[in-house]
Design a protein around this motif. Structure first.
Motif, short mmCIF file in Angstrom:
data_model
loop_
_atom_site.label_atom_id
_atom_site.label_comp_id
_atom_site.label_asym_id
_atom_site.label_seq_id
_atom_site.Cartn_x
_atom_site.Cartn_y
_atom_site.Cartn_z
N ILE A 117 34.02 56.72 40.34
CA ILE A 117 34.48 58.32 40.10
C ILE A 117 33.92 59.74 39.57
CG2 ILE A 117 36.23 58.93 38.37
CD1 ILE A 117 37.64 56.31 38.39
N SER A 118 32.75 58.83 38.49
CA SER A 118 32.03 59.73 38.07
C SER A 118 30.95 60.17 38.68
CB SER A 118 31.14 59.31 36.85
OG SER A 118 29.99 58.57 36.37
N VAL A 124 34.33 63.49 34.71
CA VAL A 124 34.99 62.77 33.89
C VAL A 124 34.47 61.90 32.50
CG1 VAL A 124 36.04 59.96 34.57
CG2 VAL A 124 34.55 61.54 36.43
N LEU A 134 41.69 58.47 31.77
CA LEU A 134 41.37 59.17 31.88
C LEU A 134 40.86 60.85 32.81
CD1 LEU A 134 37.94 58.08 33.53
CD2 LEU A 134 39.44 57.22 35.27
N MET A 136 39.97 63.68 34.82
CA MET A 136 38.88 63.59 35.43
C MET A 136 38.93 65.18 36.10
SD MET A 136 39.74 60.80 38.61
CE MET A 136 41.06 60.57 38.24
#
Length: 158
Positions: A117-118, A124, A134, A136
C-alpha cells in the motif's frame, strides 16, 4: 486545500464485499480524472487495506468502514475497522506514517500488505488507538507534472 465531498460506505467485513470497495474507489477516481495506472494502484491499495480488516480485525462479524474524501488535488481514502464514524481532521492529529523503508522482514503480520500500500500511494498513515484506521492519499497529477517539495515542478517518472 478545502475538502469538497465525502463518500462513506460501511461494508460487512467479508471477502465477498472487498470488490465493492474496489469498484467504489475506482468509480470515484475515474470521475476525478485519475489516470488508468493510478486507478489500478488505488484499487490494489484499497483491496489490501480491506483484506487486512477481513483477515485480522474481527473474530466474529464486523464491518469495514470506507470513506473517500475528495479534494481538488487529491483523494484521501480511509479504511477502518470497528465500523465507527470519524472526523478526518480529528483523526489526522493522531496519525503516524507507515515506514516502507523498513526491511520487509521487520513488518508485523499483515505488514506486507502495508508495504505494498505504501509503495502504491503518495502518503499512508495509520492509527491503532481504537481498532485500526489506515489513511491513504493519492494526488491527482495533471499531465504527469508533480510539484516537488521546494515548489519546483518535476516530470513524474513512469
Amino acid at each position: 486545500m478545502e475538502q469538497n465531498d465525502r463518500i462513506h460506505l460501511e461494508l460487512p467485513a467479508k471477502p465477498e464485499y472487498v470488490s465493492i470497495a474496489r469498484l467504489t474507489v475506482s468509480g470515484i477516481a475515474n470521475r476525478l480524472g485519475f489516470s488508468y495506472d493510478d486507478i489500478e494502484d488505488l484499487k490494489i491499495a484499497v483491496a489490501e487495506a480491506c483484506t487486512n480488516v477481513v483477515e485480522h480485525a474481527y473474530s466474529e462479524d464486523g464491518f469495514i468502514s470506507l470513506a473517500c474524501y475528495i479534494y481538488e488535488d487529491r483523494i484521501q481514502i480511509v479504511v477502518a475497522d470497528q465500523g465507527k464514524s470519524f472526523d478526518i481532521a480529528e483523526v489526522e492529529s493522531r496519525l503516524g506514517p507507515v515506514d516502507a523503508k523498513k526491511p520487509v522482514g521487520d513488518l508485523k503480520e499483515g505488514g506486507l500488505g502495508l508495504f505494498l500500500i505504501s509503495t502504491l500511494m503518495d502518503k499512508v498513515e495509520i492509527n491503532e488507538d481504537n481498532g485500526v484506521m489506515l489513511v491513504m492519499t493519492k494526488y491527482l497529477y495533471e499531465s504527469g507534472v508533480k510539484e516537488s517539495v521546494d515548489g519546483i515542478s518535476s516530470l513524474q517518472s513512469e
